[in-house]
Design a protein around this motif. Structure first.
Motif: not given
Length: 337
Positions: A180, A191, A193-195, A197-199, A202
């Motif tokens: 994360y 910002r 995010a999860r790496q 792809g689940d953004h 912000t």
């Protein structure tokens, strides 16, 4: 970079700090012929040397150590072995090597003890290697040595858009962790995010604690990498899991944080300092092993090199100027080849 090129003896020089200042008085000085090597020493043709933040402070006289002038600055160098002492058996002339923490790196020639040198993998450029030591070794030492990161654990990387943060994201992912990130955004925002792809959103800096709670859920993070500091550290600690570990890497945001110790008690968590300079001094062999392992990750493609800008060592004033004006996260590297 051509690994066979070297500066002829008659053109060999060092950058010598004659007087501290902003800017310092640093001049090129011709080198005398090299003295015979001691038994375990290695003579290196330096192709490039890092211009680190530590070096920047040192030549201004703002570091905790103030060597008497004149002296040759520089701690990290990469180049090609020129010759070896009679008992040096790990390297031979022509080998690509890197040294870290050997004083005098801003020179076309460097003599270093064999045990302080690490081979540079064939697929790693010398400038990439020397420009990535600080960030990538910090990430490696912090996650794999200090935190003992295990596959399946959850890692939160603060300042994930910085050089250390990017390296931590890559290493944590390679280790099989759930990653994360909290990257500094425009203005006073992060910002999230999860790496996978689940953004996430912000969020304003003042809402970081709640934003991380929504990102991580009640489970929290097993490991938090913190090169940011200031008031943001407490927000991250409040989102640590039971038995979580906070890695203290630096204080890019300004103030050194003060963490309420009751949070540590309630979460059964720990705070771990990540300081490669201390590792070099206290556990030199471990430092060298970890540097070699980090470079192997670069050679295998797990770690990408930090952005770096190559500046000729013949023009130190340009290097001095670029240190402050280069894009954030870009390492200035002095070219001697």
């Amino acid at each position: 970079m051509n690994t066979t090129a070297s500066v002829p003896d008659g053109e060999a020089f060092a950058l010598v700090c004659r007087e501290y200042g902003d800017p310092p008085d640093i001049q090129r000085q011709a080198l005398e012929p090299s003295a015979p090597l001691e038994a375990d020493e290695v003579l290196i043709d330096v192709h490039c040397a890092a211009f680190n933040f530590t070096d920047h402070l040192l030549v201004q006289g703002r570091y905790q150590e103030r060597p008497p002038t004149p002296f040759v600055p520089g701690l990290d160098a990469a180049g090609v072995v020129r010759s070896v002492g009679p008992r040096a058996t790990r390297f031979k002339p022509g080998d690509k090597v890197i040294s870290s923490g050997v004083v005098g790196a801003w020179s076309t020639r460097l003599v270093a003890p064999e045990h302080r040198l690490v081979p540079v993998p064939a697929r790693v450029g010398l400038a990439d290697a020397v420009g990535s030591i600080n960030s990538h070794l910090t990430a490696y030492h912090g996650l794999l040595d200090r935190a003992r990161l295990q596959a399946g654990e959850r890692v939160l990387v603060l300042g994930a858009n910085g050089a250390v943060g990017k390296a931590c994201v890559q290493i944590a992912g390679h280790a099989g962790a759930e990653v994360y990130t909290a990257a500094r955004g425009d203005g006073d925002t992060f910002r999230l995010a999860r790496q996978d792809g689940d953004h996430g959103p912000t969020v304003p800096a003042g809402e970081l604690k709640q934003g991380l709670r929504e990102l991580l859920g009640r489970q929290g993070a097993d490991v938090v990498v913190d090169p940011v500091g200031d008031r943001f550290t407490e927000a991250a600690v409040r989102n640590l899991a039971w038995r979580g570990r906070l890695l203290v890497v630096g204080f890019a945001a300004g103030d050194i944080p003060h963490i309420p110790t009751n949070l540590l008690l309630l979460k059964g968590c720990g705070i771990l300092g990540v300081y490669c300079g201390g590792l070099l001094i206290q556990e030199t062999d471990a430092f060298t092993r970890q540097l070699a392992a980090m470079l192997e990750l670069m050679g295998s493609g797990v770690l990408t090199a930090s952005p770096q800008e190559l500046v000729s060592a013949h023009d130190f004033q340009q290097a001095w100027s670029r240190f402050s004006s280069a894009p954030r996260g870009t390492k200035v590297v002095l070219s001697f080849a």
